[in-house]
Each structure stands twice: as C-alpha cells, then as structure tokens.
Design an enzyme around this catalytic site. Structure first.
Site, PDB file in Angstrom:
ATOM      1  N   GLU A 168       0.910  -4.151  -9.606  1.00 17.96           N
ATOM      2  CA  GLU A 168      -0.102  -4.143  -9.987  1.00 17.96           C
ATOM      3  C   GLU A 168      -0.640  -4.627 -11.569  1.00 17.96           C
ATOM      4  O   GLU A 168      -1.100  -3.926 -11.710  1.00 17.96           O
ATOM      5  CB  GLU A 168      -0.986  -2.904  -9.480  1.00 17.96           C
ATOM      6  N   GLU A 359       3.438  -1.811  -1.002  1.00 16.68           N
ATOM      7  CA  GLU A 359       2.724  -0.547  -0.791  1.00 16.68           C
ATOM      8  C   GLU A 359       1.916  -0.605   0.314  1.00 16.68           C
ATOM      9  O   GLU A 359       0.899  -1.467   0.233  1.00 16.68           O
ATOM     10  CB  GLU A 359       2.306   0.005  -2.240  1.00 16.68           C
TER      11      GLU A 359
HETATM   12  C1  BG6 Z   1      -0.571   2.207  -5.963  1.00 14.27           C
HETATM   13  C2  BG6 Z   1       0.141   2.323  -7.558  1.00 14.27           C
HETATM   14  O1  BG6 Z   1      -1.785   2.125  -6.845  1.00 14.27           O
HETATM   15  O2  BG6 Z   1      -1.411   3.321  -5.207  1.00 14.27           O
HETATM   16  C3  BG6 Z   1       0.997   3.431  -7.041  1.00 14.27           C
HETATM   17  O3  BG6 Z   1       1.425   1.480  -7.605  1.00 14.27           O
HETATM   18  C4  BG6 Z   1       0.048   4.720  -6.174  1.00 14.27           C
HETATM   19  O4  BG6 Z   1       1.499   3.895  -7.971  1.00 14.27           O
HETATM   20  C5  BG6 Z   1      -0.539   4.174  -5.219  1.00 14.27           C
HETATM   21  O5  BG6 Z   1       0.588   6.537  -6.525  1.00 14.27           O
HETATM   22  C6  BG6 Z   1      -1.277   5.672  -4.316  1.00 14.27           C
HETATM   23  O6  BG6 Z   1      -2.195   5.503  -5.479  1.00 14.27           O
HETATM   24  P1  BG6 Z   1      -2.347   7.181  -4.997  1.00 14.27           P
HETATM   25  O7  BG6 Z   1      -3.772   7.023  -6.691  1.00 14.27           O
HETATM   26  O8  BG6 Z   1      -3.290   7.442  -4.522  1.00 14.27           O
HETATM   27  O9  BG6 Z   1      -1.365   7.118  -5.961  1.00 14.27           O
END
Ligand code: BG6
Length: 461
Positions: A168, A359
């Site tokens: 990201e 993701e």
């Molecule tokens: C992304 C990141 O922004 O979202 C992860 O690459 C992160 O590291 C994931 O865990 C989910 O976000 P969060 O903040 O709810 O854990």
C-alpha cells in the site's frame, strides 16, 4: 476463474510473527505504533503494542502452514520483516538467524506445494533507519532498501516467483510514518512527504530492475490501497474534487506501472512550490516498471466540497464522506462489492497489466458459540459478494492473476492495533487484554473458502 488462478490468503510479518526482539531482530516502525495507522507512535517503544507478540507465527508456523495446506491454498502472501534481516538497516551483512527463519517457512510451504508471494516491506522499516535518517526523506534509506531487496532476490530467486516491493505504497500520503518512516515533517510537510514518495518510488524501481537482472522468472508487483472515490453528489465541484482524490492513488501506480510521473504531479509541485531533489538518472530508473499491479480492496469512498459534509467525514482513515447507499462494517468501513468490480476494470483499462488482488476481507468481532465453533456467516457473505464481483470483472475481460484474502488467520489489526478486529478464517485465542492460549480454531469461513478454491470459484460453469 481461468486455469491456474492463484487462490490464497495474505498476511504481514508485523501483525502475525510476534517474537519482536528474537533471533537478532530489532524494532521496526510498526512496533512503535501505539495503535494504528493514524495513531501515535512511541519512538522509545515503551508501549505494549500487541504486534510484539502477534499471533506467534514465529513459533506456530508449521501448524499454521499445515492448516493453510488443508484449506487448499495455492499461494500464501507473507512479508519478510526488514528488521529481522537487517536489524537496524545499516549493517553490511544480513542477519543469518533472521533469514534462517524464512528459509524454514519456505521449506514448509514447499512441502505442501504452496507458492509464496513475498512483500518486501509491509510497514516494516527498521526503526533505527526512521530515527537516524528520517525514513525515506533520505537517499541513505533508498540504498538500505535496495541492499535488503538484493539479499532477498539473490537468496530466494529459486524459491519465490512473486514479489511486491511496498505494501500500500500510497499510504505515504496519509501516514508518512507507517508508509515511509518519516518522523519529522518540518515546516513544509508536503515537501517532506513528496520527497519521501519520490525516494520510495526510486527504491521500488531499483529493486524491480535488480530482480529482473538476477532472474527473469521473478515477477515483481506494486501494491496500492485501492478503492474508488465517488463524488458524493453529481455537482460538478464534487466530481472535480473526486478526480483529484483518485489521482492521489493513481500517482503511485502510474509511476510504478507506466514508468513516469503523470502530468498533473509536475503541475501540483510547481504550484505548491514543492522542489523534489532528484539524482541524475532517477527518471530513467523509474522506467523499470512492475510486472503486475497489486491491490488491496476493502471499500469505496465519497468526496464532497460541501464543508458540512467534510466536517462529518473527519476522523476516519481517509476523511471520506458517508455513502448513504452502502452498509458499513462494525468499524465503519463501507461495503461495496460493485466498487471492487469497478476498480478492477478501471485499473486494467489504465495499465493493461495483470492485476493481483492481494487483499480483501472483513474485520469483525467473532465469538465462540456454545458448540465451540465460530459461525462467521457475515464474513462468508462479504467474501462471497466480493469474489462474485471479481468473477464478474474477469468476465468483463480483466486479467486477474490471483486473489489472496486478508486473512487466513486472525492477526493484530493494523489500523487499530486490536485483536478484536478479526479477519481470519482461523480463530486465534488471543485477546486484547493479553490473555489467551494462542490455540487455533477453524471458523465456518475456513470450510467455505476451501470449497471455493476446490471449485475454482463461485460461479457455475
Ligand atoms: C491493509 C493492510 O490496509 O488492510 C493490512 O495492508 C491491514 O496490513 C488490512 O491489516 C486490514 O486493515 P486493519 O487496519 O483493519 O487491520
């Protein structure tokens, strides 16, 4: 999906490994966070950050990878902790003990025929580099990153085909500490941030160039936090603002996938008086573009020039206005599967390079039911809708290499630092008060995703 589609799951070292000072590792920037991306940090690391113990993948990796294999996972996205390999970042030689841990992880993955996909830096710059050089504002950190990436490419060229340079990378704009280790923003914050962005983009391109020299079989991607900005209304002012918001995301992928800065960036720098210090050859180096475009997708966002709407939006991660047409997660993230299909189409149209969805997933509170199981039908519903949207994009003609769902297993949430915000398909008994046995329990989503993988998707042929 197409034959050979890479179904899998995604993780990050700083949220899962734990063992924060073991095996020669030293602190990274994420170990200093007091609780998330927009949160404060403590440079002396006196805070008791839950990432320090993570979910103890450091000791549970064999058991976890066996569970991943039983799920049928074809690809496992993981990151290597920079500070395990170069504890301060300035050492001349890597820390063998740190590398030995990843050797063992790769051995285990090979045993089950799971393809690793490695993020070289997932918010994990050694804290020393951040403190000593003010992170990516300094070219010393570019060199330190390239030195580290070279070690990984040389050592793992036969074991790892898919790589991502920075997780990201566009998060630099909203969180320069997490994204680029920048501590001092000085009197002209935008100058510091854009200098850091330029240096980081150069570091990424130098890594891509080197990877291709070492072994052409290695494919290197960029990774942006995607998710479209929509205008909150059809007022032309909102539409125009939205264009700028989207440009802030595309700036990064434009450089990494097309090899040069978009015209509007030069314009913006000029107008704001931002003077980026470039070294000779930088613009040539940027021409080493990525092989695929990696994205995370969780939500879409709305933009408005209306000050009252803007005031209501303050406080969430991207200062986005609430979309009245969408439901939100327990943590207020809008749920928008069609926005995912839209994003995939927009990015493929823009770059004409294969996309890797690195993701997507739902953060939710899970409870253990009386039968001892975790019935996470809300997570299944989220993933079902998003996988359907991805399949629709594939039918639209978008070339998609694979999907790694966040996450195979519960981890510490990045933006809030909580364990309570769970994404995993395997539950870990670890709670925010520090209690828990670290026992792993499969959730309903685990069996559901195993079937999706087995059937190569959800859609009927
Ligand atoms: C992304 C990141 O922004 O979202 C992860 O690459 C992160 O590291 C994931 O865990 C989910 O976000 P969060 O903040 O709810 O854990």
């Amino acid at each position: 999906m197409k034959n050979g589609f890479l179904w899998g799951c995604a993780t990050a070292a700083n949220q899962m490994e734990g063992a924060v000072l073991e095996g020669g590792k030293q602190y990274s920037v994420s170990d200093a966070l007091k609780g998330g991306m927009k949160g404060e940090y403590d440079l002396d690391v006196k805070c008791n950050n839950p990432t320090h113990t993570g979910v103890d993948f450091y000791r549970h990796y064999k058991e976890d990878i066996e569970l991943f294999a039983q799920m049928g996972m074809k690809v496992f996205r993981m990151s290597i902790a920079w500070s395990r390999v170069f504890p301060t970042g300035v050492e001349e030689r890597p820390n063998e003990e740190g590398l030995a841990f990843y050797d063992k992880v790769f051995d285990e993955l090979e045993k089950y025929n799971i393809e690793p996909l490695v993020t070289i830096c997932h918010y994990e710059m050694p804290l020393y580099l951040a403190k000593q050089y003010n992170g990516f504002t300094s070219r010393k950190v570019v060199d330190a990153f390239v030195k580290y990436a070279k070690v990984l490419f040389e050592r793992y060229q036969k074991r790892v085909k898919y790589w991502v340079t920075f997780n990201e990378i566009n998060v630099m704009l909203i969180s320069p500490f997490c994204g680029g280790g920048i501590i001092e923003l000085g009197e002209f914050p935008e100058q510091a941030v854009y200098q850091g962005i330029h240096n980081q983009l150069v570091a990424s391109a130098r890594a891509v160039e080197y990877a291709h020299q070492v072994n052409k079989e290695m494919l290197v991607g960029c990774m942006i936090a995607s998710g479209p900005w929509y205008p909150l209304s059809c007022r032309p002012e909102d539409v125009f603002l939205t264009m700028h918001k989207n440009w802030n995301t595309y700036l990064f992928s434009d450089v990494q996938a097309k090899g040069s800065y978009p015209f509007h960036v030069w314009n913006e720098w000029e107008k704001k008086g931002i003077r980026i210090i470039m070294e000779e050859g930088d613009l040539e180096v940027l021409k080493h573009t990525v092989d695929f475009v990696g994205i995370s997708y969780y939500q879409s966002r709305c933009a408005s020039t209306d000050l009252a709407e803007q005031a209501k939006a303050k406080g969430n991660l991207f200062d986005a206005c609430r979309n009245p047409y969408l439901k939100v997660s327990e943590w207020g993230w809008p749920i928008d599967p069609l926005g995912f299909r839209y994003t995939l189409n927009m990015l493929y149209d823009r770059y004409q390079k294969p996309i890797f969805v690195l993701e997507t997933g739902l953060g939710a509170r899970d409870t253990i039911a009386e039968d001892g199981k975790i019935h996470d039908d809300y997570r299944i519903a989220y993933l079902d809708a998003h996988i359907r949207a991805m399949e629709a994009a594939y039918e639209d003609g978008v070339d998609i290499l694979g999907l790694t769902v966040w996450a195979p297993i519960d981890m510490v949430s990045f933006s809030t630092g909580e364990m309570a915000k769970r994404y995993g398909m395997i539950y870990v008994d670890k709670q925010d008060d520090g209690s828990g046995t670290y026992k792993r329990i499969k959730k309903d989503s685990y069996d559901w995703y195993r079937n999706v993988i087995r059937n190569n998707g959800l859609r009927e042929e």
